[in-house]
Design a protein around this motif. Structure first.
Motif, mmCIF file in Angstrom:
data_model
loop_
_atom_site.group_PDB
_atom_site.id
_atom_site.type_symbol
_atom_site.label_atom_id
_atom_site.label_comp_id
_atom_site.label_asym_id
_atom_site.label_seq_id
_atom_site.Cartn_x
_atom_site.Cartn_y
_atom_site.Cartn_z
ATOM 1 N N GLY A 1 2.790 -28.152 45.817
ATOM 2 C CA GLY A 1 2.168 -28.552 47.624
ATOM 3 C C GLY A 1 2.269 -27.461 48.471
ATOM 4 N N THR A 2 3.612 -27.705 48.240
ATOM 5 C CA THR A 2 4.923 -26.953 48.968
ATOM 6 C C THR A 2 4.601 -25.635 49.515
ATOM 7 N N TYR A 3 4.492 -25.104 48.377
ATOM 8 C CA TYR A 3 4.551 -23.598 47.753
ATOM 9 C C TYR A 3 3.253 -23.159 48.237
ATOM 10 N N VAL A 4 2.188 -24.127 47.736
ATOM 11 C CA VAL A 4 0.507 -23.457 47.893
ATOM 12 C C VAL A 4 0.177 -23.318 50.060
ATOM 13 N N ARG A 5 0.624 -24.425 50.671
ATOM 14 C CA ARG A 5 1.038 -24.282 51.611
ATOM 15 C C ARG A 5 1.176 -22.538 52.396
ATOM 16 N N LYS A 6 2.763 -23.293 52.069
ATOM 17 C CA LYS A 6 3.593 -21.300 52.657
ATOM 18 C C LYS A 6 3.030 -20.410 52.257
ATOM 19 N N VAL A 7 2.181 -20.354 51.272
ATOM 20 C CA VAL A 7 1.467 -18.953 50.309
ATOM 21 C C VAL A 7 0.297 -19.252 51.616
ATOM 22 N N LEU A 8 -0.534 -20.342 52.311
ATOM 23 C CA LEU A 8 -1.350 -19.775 52.892
ATOM 24 C C LEU A 8 -1.310 -19.238 54.328
ATOM 25 N N ASN A 9 0.167 -20.725 54.373
ATOM 26 C CA ASN A 9 0.538 -19.788 55.647
ATOM 27 C C ASN A 9 1.045 -18.253 56.074
ATOM 28 N N SER A 10 1.445 -17.602 55.185
ATOM 29 C CA SER A 10 1.852 -16.264 55.155
ATOM 30 C C SER A 10 0.953 -15.309 55.025
ATOM 31 N N ARG A 11 -0.664 -15.829 55.757
ATOM 32 C CA ARG A 11 -1.526 -15.224 55.694
ATOM 33 C C ARG A 11 -2.105 -15.414 57.487
ATOM 34 N N LYS A 12 -1.271 -16.108 58.505
ATOM 35 C CA LYS A 12 -2.069 -16.294 59.759
ATOM 36 C C LYS A 12 -0.699 -15.427 60.371
ATOM 37 N N PRO A 13 -1.136 -14.346 61.390
ATOM 38 C CA PRO A 13 -0.476 -13.541 61.899
ATOM 39 C C PRO A 13 0.354 -14.548 62.704
ATOM 40 N N GLY A 14 1.666 -14.115 63.462
ATOM 41 C CA GLY A 14 2.619 -14.750 64.270
ATOM 42 C C GLY A 14 3.803 -15.239 63.147
ATOM 43 N N THR A 15 3.496 -15.697 61.337
ATOM 44 C CA THR A 15 4.357 -17.015 60.759
ATOM 45 C C THR A 15 5.204 -15.937 60.626
#
Length: 556
Positions: free
Chosen positions: A293-307
């Motif tokens: 779950g942590t890894y998936v959230r990290k991957v999804l967060n990588s698509r958000k500009p500015g992170t």
């Protein structure tokens, strides 16, 4: 045409058309005439045409035939029986046994022309010409094409078709558009949608095959990443790939980014030689779920500009794109070709898939043979080829020997590949352990055969093709020949020999009778057990058999 009142001699007629007609030898512009009557040869001549275009194709075909007119001064009814030249044009592929669709058929005793229309794409056409004395073919088209004999046309088929290259470059440009807009949320969503529409064939959206197609694209894209970055395809590339595709399947990464083996051994040493308890197994599953779950959230967060994750992925993808741009077209072709290799049904919906039947690669293997006396049998070629992957292969033989036959044997099963009209048919060769033996036998008949060159051509859809099990082709064979008289007996056994093998080797076994209409069966027995056998009429051949030495048998 020439009327009866203005009849000219045949010699003058040939001189007038010396620059137009081909006499017996293709592409030899000359005239050849004599005062004696010409024989009606009616030998067929074959030409091939390769044409590829992104637009509809129009080709003006002009066919002239030089025929023999009766010289008896007959009437119109007799003139109507004048022999005519025939030109037939049909679709063709070396990977198919059956004839292609007939597109054009022309009969003429002078000159005739017509327009040939072809749709968009790559086409191979076979021109079959039959004319008593000579012929001339003239092609006019706005589209560049290759016309000539087989060796002239074949090399052009190794290249990808224009439609394939166009589709491949469109897909890779869409990939680049996603990379360039990876830090812009509205533009990224639009670019991802354009990429999906580009690499997904028309009519596939919303079907059950779409999910499988996306897996194929992701797998091919990861193959391209490893090719473009080489050994640099590390953990960061793996993370960027998952951020790009949202594909969480297991993929190979560089060993430099994995946990060291020493740490793994230290942490797992306490678990050796024992099974976890139910509480420990439940705890492990809970940890795995939390980590995932942590890894998936990290991957999804990588698509958000500015992170932080987005900046890292953007940097990795930019390095990838810089490597791709150095050889853009080759990378584009590689990406789409890898998708085709996965054999997904969705690939058949691409318009460029129709050109695959005209895509081919080939390799030649040539040997020479010495002068052969009449009524002898001899081996021309025998080599083992290894198949790197399952592939369609078409073997083709080029020789002037009147009676020559090729055999292909699966060395794992000793089964022979099927024949049609004494030719090996196109067949899917499955990757095996011992490879395939290609063996060619020849017989001379009542006349001797002069020394010459024999050539084997292996035709496949793409590279790599089957390769030799050794460095070079061998054409020198040791022969043991035994001739005896047959004594009739109750068991109908013609001969029986015991073979002692001092060293393991491959051999060809042939039996022949003086009476050509006798059915014979040739067997190889091991401890009275039949290992292989063949039957024939007056002649039987075991193309290849691996004789093991007595020492090898005793040790095994």
């Amino acid at each position: 045409s020439v009327s009866r009142e203005t009849w000219i001699s045949f010699e003058d007629f040939c001189v007038c058309f010396q620059n137009l007609y081909v006499f017996h030898k293709p592409h030899t512009y000359a005239y050849n005439y004599q005062k004696t009557d010409f024989k009606f040869t009616d030998d067929r001549v074959f030409y091939y045409l390769l044409v590829d275009s992104l637009m509809p194709i129009e080709i003006l075909v002009s066919f002239s035939a030089l025929v023999r007119w009766d010289d008896t001064g007959g009437d119109k009814q007799e003139c109507s029986s004048i022999s005519k030249g025939v030109l037939m044009v049909e679709h063709f592929s070396w990977k198919c046994v059956s004839p292609g669709e007939l597109l054009l058929k022309m009969h003429t005793s002078a000159t005739k022309a017509t327009l040939l229309n072809l749709p968009v794409g790559r086409h191979i056409l076979l021109f079959t010409v039959s004319s008593p004395i000579g012929h001339h073919i003239h092609l006019c088209s706005m589209v560049p094409c290759v016309f000539g004999e087989e060796d002239t046309v074949m090399p052009g088929l190794e290249k990808e078709s224009y439609r394939f290259i166009g589709q491949a470059t469109a897909i890779l440009k869409a990939v680049g558009n996603v990379i360039n807009n990876f830090s812009s949320k509205p533009e990224l969503s639009k670019a991802l949608k354009e990429l999906e529409l580009t690499h997904c064939p028309p009519g596939l959206h919303g079907t059950g095959t779409a999910e499988e197609h996306f897996k194929v694209f992701n797998s091919a894209f990861w193959y391209l990443i490893k090719y473009a970055l080489g050994k640099k395809a590390s953990y960061s590339c793996k993370f960027a790939f998952r951020s790009f595709t949202l594909d969480f399947k297991d993929i190979e990464i560089s060993e430099d980014d994995t946990v060291s083996s020493e740490n793994c051994e230290n942490s797992l040493s306490s678990w050796q030689n024992r099974s976890p308890t139910s509480e420990e197994a439940a705890a492990a599953l809970k940890l795995q779920a939390i980590w995932r779950g942590t890894y998936v959230r990290k991957v999804l967060n990588s698509r958000k500009p500015g992170t932080k994750e987005n900046s890292s992925v953007k940097e990795t993808l930019q390095k990838l794109w810089s490597a791709i741009e150095l050889n853009f077209e080759q990378c584009a072709v590689m990406l789409l070709r890898e998708m085709f290799k996965r054999n997904c049904k969705s690939i058949e919906k691409f318009p460029c898939y129709e050109d695959e039947w005209c895509k081919m690669s080939f390799a030649d293997y040539a040997v020479t043979y010495a002068d052969q006396p009449p009524n002898v049998w001899f081996v021309v070629f025998r080599e083992i080829f290894l198949v790197p992957e399952d592939m369609l292969i078409v073997p083709k033989v080029y020789t002037t020997i009147p009676s020559c036959r090729l055999h292909v044997i699966d060395n794992d099963t000793l089964e022979e590949m099927p024949h049609v009209f004494f030719k090996v048919t196109p067949h899917v060769y499955v990757k095996n352990k011992k490879g395939y033996t290609f063996m060619a036998e020849a017989r001379t008949g009542d006349l001797p055969v002069a020394s010459g060159r024999w050539r084997l051509r292996l035709i496949g859809s793409h590279s790599p093709l089957p390769f030799l099990s050794r460095e070079a082709v061998n054409n020198v064979y040791s022969t043991k020949e035994i001739k005896e008289y047959y004594i009739p007996n109750d068991k109908h056994i013609m001969f029986r020999y015991s073979v002692k093998v001092t060293a393991s080797h491959i051999a060809t076994v042939q039996a022949q009778t003086s009476k050509s209409d006798v059915f014979i069966k040739l067997q190889v027995l091991d401890n009275e057990e039949e290992i292989v056998s063949v039957t024939g009429k007056g002649h039987a051949v075991i193309p290849v058999f691996n004789f093991l030495s007595n020492e090898t048998l005793s040790s095994s």
